[in-house]
Design an enzyme around this catalytic site. Structure first.
Site, PDB file in Angstrom:
ATOM      1  N   ARG A   1      62.689 -47.936-113.744  1.00  0.00           N
ATOM      2  CA  ARG A   1      63.396 -48.984-114.476  1.00  0.00           C
ATOM      3  C   ARG A   1      63.055 -50.311-114.275  1.00  0.00           C
ATOM      4  NH1 ARG A   1      64.470 -45.063-117.906  1.00  0.00           N
ATOM      5  NH2 ARG A   1      65.658 -43.677-117.105  1.00  0.00           N
TER       6      ARG A   1
ATOM      7  N   ASN B   1      66.263 -42.569-105.740  1.00  0.00           N
ATOM      8  CA  ASN B   1      65.560 -41.295-106.052  1.00  0.00           C
ATOM      9  C   ASN B   1      64.372 -41.139-105.205  1.00  0.00           C
ATOM     10  OD1 ASN B   1      67.081 -40.441-108.086  1.00  0.00           O
ATOM     11  ND2 ASN B   1      65.718 -41.539-109.712  1.00  0.00           N
TER      12      ASN B   1
ATOM     13  N   LYS C   1      71.632 -41.626-102.689  1.00  0.00           N
ATOM     14  CA  LYS C   1      72.187 -40.924-104.102  1.00  0.00           C
ATOM     15  C   LYS C   1      72.128 -39.331-103.788  1.00  0.00           C
ATOM     16  CE  LYS C   1      70.205 -40.478-108.610  1.00  0.00           C
ATOM     17  NZ  LYS C   1      69.449 -41.009-109.676  1.00  0.00           N
TER      18      LYS C   1
ATOM     19  N   GLU D   1      71.747 -36.377-110.234  1.00  0.00           N
ATOM     20  CA  GLU D   1      70.508 -36.206-111.123  1.00  0.00           C
ATOM     21  C   GLU D   1      69.539 -35.698-110.251  1.00  0.00           C
ATOM     22  OE1 GLU D   1      69.714 -40.241-112.495  1.00  0.00           O
ATOM     23  OE2 GLU D   1      71.400 -39.961-114.272  1.00  0.00           O
TER      24      GLU D   1
ATOM     25  N   ARG E   1      76.563 -43.580-102.792  1.00  0.00           N
ATOM     26  CA  ARG E   1      76.680 -43.822-104.197  1.00  0.00           C
ATOM     27  C   ARG E   1      77.530 -42.731-104.898  1.00  0.00           C
ATOM     28  NH1 ARG E   1      72.110 -44.173-107.663  1.00  0.00           N
ATOM     29  NH2 ARG E   1      72.876 -46.088-108.692  1.00  0.00           N
TER      30      ARG E   1
ATOM     31  N   ARG F   1      81.643 -37.329-118.996  1.00  0.00           N
ATOM     32  CA  ARG F   1      80.897 -38.170-118.037  1.00  0.00           C
ATOM     33  C   ARG F   1      81.593 -38.948-117.382  1.00  0.00           C
ATOM     34  NH1 ARG F   1      74.609 -40.072-118.498  1.00  0.00           N
ATOM     35  NH2 ARG F   1      74.894 -41.558-116.864  1.00  0.00           N
TER      36      ARG F   1
ATOM     37  N   ASP G   1      77.143 -45.785-117.258  1.00  0.00           N
ATOM     38  CA  ASP G   1      75.855 -46.062-116.670  1.00  0.00           C
ATOM     39  C   ASP G   1      75.278 -47.533-117.178  1.00  0.00           C
ATOM     40  OD1 ASP G   1      73.739 -45.988-115.294  1.00  0.00           O
ATOM     41  OD2 ASP G   1      72.647 -44.515-116.366  1.00  0.00           O
TER      42      ASP G   1
ATOM     43  N   GLU H   1      67.842 -52.419-117.926  1.00  0.00           N
ATOM     44  CA  GLU H   1      67.589 -51.171-118.385  1.00  0.00           C
ATOM     45  C   GLU H   1      67.997 -50.772-119.904  1.00  0.00           C
ATOM     46  OE1 GLU H   1      68.871 -47.913-115.977  1.00  0.00           O
ATOM     47  OE2 GLU H   1      68.327 -46.153-117.461  1.00  0.00           O
TER      48      GLU H   1
HETATM   49  O1  GCW Z   1      70.854 -45.627-115.174  1.00  0.00           O
HETATM   50  C1  GCW Z   1      70.283 -44.326-114.586  1.00  0.00           C
HETATM   51  C2  GCW Z   1      68.672 -44.491-114.630  1.00  0.00           C
HETATM   52  C3  GCW Z   1      67.879 -43.758-113.693  1.00  0.00           C
HETATM   53  C4  GCW Z   1      68.463 -43.863-112.212  1.00  0.00           C
HETATM   54  C5  GCW Z   1      69.914 -43.632-112.126  1.00  0.00           C
HETATM   55  C6  GCW Z   1      70.893 -44.109-110.818  1.00  0.00           C
HETATM   56  C7  GCW Z   1      67.584 -44.350-110.411  1.00  0.00           C
HETATM   57  O2  GCW Z   1      68.294 -44.270-116.110  1.00  0.00           O
HETATM   58  O3  GCW Z   1      66.614 -44.000-113.842  1.00  0.00           O
HETATM   59  O4  GCW Z   1      67.846 -43.737-111.155  1.00  0.00           O
HETATM   60  O5  GCW Z   1      70.803 -44.158-113.100  1.00  0.00           O
HETATM   61  O6  GCW Z   1      71.634 -44.942-111.089  1.00  0.00           O
HETATM   62  O7  GCW Z   1      70.621 -43.378-109.764  1.00  0.00           O
END
Ligand code: GCW
Length: 712
Positions: A192, A234, A313, A317, A350, A367, A396, A424
């Protein structure tokens, strides 16, 4: 503008004449040499010792070398000065200038009241006759005091200026970099990221441009930021190694940022004991795993004594986490906290945890509920050096969403609020979208009702022990740092609001304009200032107008999240839907008939959001599914509101571009060109948004625009 003038402007705006051989040639953002003119023309005394005092001395010396001033470091003899930077503590026979400054400072502190302490980072600015005095209890305060003097320009030397005391409202003011060490096949070098490559990493290795990192540290210190994490949350294989084999790369960054009072943190993978340590498990309750983290963490501190801690994290995801072992987030976070505690570190854990394998047919999974459902029951179980880091909204980083209910639901936990400076979902640094007003609204939001504490108070915590404010960074190796030169203002504003969340975001923007476009370097400073305010002040609301309506969110292209994709996520596993049909649109999150999400708020907002009568228009479709003919508080119907705002949004962007063109020849030509080019793209993209959204809803509803404008 003639050629000579343009060269002159260029010299003012760029560090093209480095005072030191290793200074980088990049846009100086809010610290152009010109911003130091007023300070640099003075006689300055710096009194004190240590790394940060040396930084102050270095900054002052550089400014004085450029603008003809003089600087003394702790002279034992008497000197006539205009400005004194001094620590309050007693020491042996300081010069009379320091003694005078100190006693004037003490008088001023008594006048201000509550004067005993300036804290680890605070400072006092006062006048003593002809002299400006900056006093601090600790060296960091002098550093922040220095940048305050820079911001004030000549006003710092105004004889009538009353004394001011400044202390940050939030202890930790942190930027998280989603920078990958190795280029990720889909997300690239910076996840991002919209400003080129990473300033830290390139193709699997450190980028090696320490001068640039140092310059970054300066900019951050001048905005008030005091912590960063240097890799993506990540964490892939190469990035995992930063904790062990590649720790030296992190230490090198920490060494460069330390003189600017910035502590380095690291994102780690929960699976580290397995992937790095060769253990068979990463179970947080396993003794071997705990011992591995304790030993590994000690090694980190041997190398980086002021290391900040870990960012994690987990179970989010696809990242590993405690769920694999039947443990919860408190078990996971506490294990890391235990390893960090004896060394003074924190773990930022997180709360961005949700099911990203949802079935769109399943209307019961929401969500927005997920973070609260996972974390609120754990309140009271986290160790004191765990900070639960919560995205400001329940979904988000959308252009508009309500504030996350988690923030009000964990009184016994240290909470950090997470914002996103990288754009983003707000135009990806191709669109002007000044986020200050949005963050300010979020930070002032009072989750318990208008008379209660605000979000910023939760982040500050009782007696300052809260988790602070964190944001995802927006810089890269781009010439302007941020791709869009005006996106620099978002980074600056983040730091300033983290220092003082009550500040008026327009005043912060004004400060940024003065520093970045110094009046003495522009032919018509008033014109420049006015134009920038007109373009930027309301740009977040403009962006909101031409994108997803009334808080419903998303409607972006899947994957890259740029540009309109109304149904892009509607039938996916990601859980971000709008449920538009021929009769209406919006997500029913009420307790009465929907997902019950409204019930996660304290009573005041649980009631307000539940009812159509009291739900604010801008969040209507986040909380309710309503017919297109539903009448808003504004008096307009939902469908007409959609049409009107989308037409208005594009008109506003067109006006922004027109306004920008009036600056041709007034400012640095490189900045001018870059912004002009991006505004063309913004007009194109906003038009695409307008036409797709309007056409989509016209086709769904069959309701024509009252004003008969073009819909396809
Ligand atoms: O907003 C989303 C993004 C992901 C990101 C995730 C997060 C780093 O699309 O790319 O991953 O949040 O906050 O962990």
């Amino acid at each position: 503008m003639n050629a000579d003038e343009s060269v002159h402007l260029e010299q003012l705006m760029f560090v093209d004449d480095p005072m030191e051989p290793n200074e980088p040639r990049v846009h100086p953002a809010w610290l152009p040499p010109e911003a130091f003119r007023s300070l640099g023309a003075r006689r300055v005394l710096v009194h004190g010792d240590g790394l940060l005092v040396d930084t102050v001395l270095h900054e002052v010396s550089r400014a004085c070398a450029r603008y003809g001033g003089r600087v003394w470091h702790s002279p034992s003899w008497d000197v006539d000065v205009d400005l004194v930077f001094a620590l309050r503590g007693a020491d042996e026979s300081p010069s009379s200038a320091v003694r005078a400054a100190r006693s004037a400072g003490e008088v001023a502190l008594t006048e201000i009241g509550d004067g005993a302490s300036l804290g680890d980072e605070g400072f006092l600015l006062a006048r003593d006759g002809d002299v400006t005095v900056v006093l601090a209890d600790a060296p960091a305060g002098l550093l922040y005091g220095l940048f305050h003097v820079v911001r004030l320009c000549a006003a710092a030397f105004d004889p009538e200026r009353p004394p001011e005391r400044h202390r940050p409202a939030l202890r930790r003011r942190m930027l998280d970099h989603w920078d990958n060490v190795a280029v990720h096949p889909v997300m690239g070098q910076v996840e991002r990221g919209y400003a080129g490559g990473s300033i830290f990493w390139r193709d699997g290795r450190p980028r090696g441009d320490l001068a640039r990192i140092r310059e970054y540290g300066r900019l951050l210190a001048a905005s008030g930021v005091n912590a960063i994490s240097v890799n993506n949350v990540n964490v892939a294989r190469t990035e995992a190694l930063l904790l062990t084999d590649r720790l030296g790369d992190v230490a090198e960054i920490a060494d460069v940022l330390r003189p600017y009072h910035i502590r380095v943190h690291l994102s780690v993978t929960f699976a580290a004991p397995v992937v790095l340590g060769g253990l068979s498990t990463a179970d947080p309750l396993d003794e071997g795993v705990r011992a591995w983290w304790a030993a590994t963490t000690r090694t980190v501190y041997d190398r980086i004594p002021d290391f900040g801690g870990y960012v994690v994290k987990a179970d989010s995801e696809g990242q590993p986490g405690p769920f694999t072992y039947g443990r919860d987030h408190a078990d996971g976070a506490n294990m890391l906290a235990e390893a960090l505690a004896p060394l003074g570190g924190v773990v930022h854990w997180r709360a961005f945890v949700y099911n990203h394998h949802q079935d769109w047919r399943d209307r019961s999974t929401d969500r927005a509920r997920a973070a609260y459902d996972h974390f609120a029951p754990l309140d009271g179980r986290f160790r004191t050096n765990v900070v639960v880091q919560v995205k400001f909204g329940p979904v988000d980083f959308q252009t508009r969403e309500p504030v996350s209910p988690v923030i009000a639901a964990m009184p016994a936990t240290r909470i950090a609020v997470e914002l996103q400076v990288t754009q983003e979902y707000t135009g990806q640094q191709r669109h002007v979208c000044h986020l200050g007003p949005w963050w300010s609204e979020v930070l002032r939001f009072a989750p318990w009702g208008p008379d209660g504490r605000a979000l910023a108070d939760v982040a500050a915590g009782e007696s300052g022990v809260g988790g602070g404010l964190v944001a995802v960074a927006n810089v890269g190796d781009d010439l302007f740092w941020t791709g869009h030169p005006l996106a620099q203002a978002n980074l600056y504003t983040f730091g300033r609001l983290a220092w003082d969340p009550r500040r008026d975001p327009t005043a912060v923007l004004d400060e940024w304009i003065t520093l970045t476009f110094p009046p003495s370097a522009t032919a018509d400073p008033d014109l420049v200032r006015r134009a920038l305010h007109e373009i930027m002040d309301d740009s977040w609301r403009t962006y909101e107008r031409y994108t997803a309506p009334l808080g419903v969110g998303f409607m972006v292209n899947p994957g890259d999240h740029y540009g309109p994709g109304v149904d892009g996520y509607e039938y996916t596993r990601w859980g971000t839907y709008h449920f538009a049909d021929r009769d209406g649109v919006g997500v029913d999150r009420t307790r009465a008939s929907g997902t019950g999400f409204t019930g996660q708020y304290p009573p005041y907002w649980a009631e307000a959001y539940e009812s159509l009568e009291t739900c604010p228009d801008e969040l209507l479709l986040f909380f309710h599914h309503v017919p297109y003919g539903h009448v808003l508080h504004s008096g307009s119907t939902v469908i007409q509101h959609i049409y009107d705002t989308h037409f208005a949004g594009v008109e506003e962007v067109t006006a922004m571009r027109r306004r920008w063109l009036t600056l041709n020849g007034m400012i640095d030509p490189a900045v001018y060109e870059r912004v002009a080019e991006r505004l063309d793209e913004q007009v194109r993209c906003a038009t695409e948004w307008r036409d797709q959204i309007n056409t989509y809803f016209y086709r769904k509803s069959g309701v024509p625009d009252e004003r008969g404008r073009d819909i396809y």
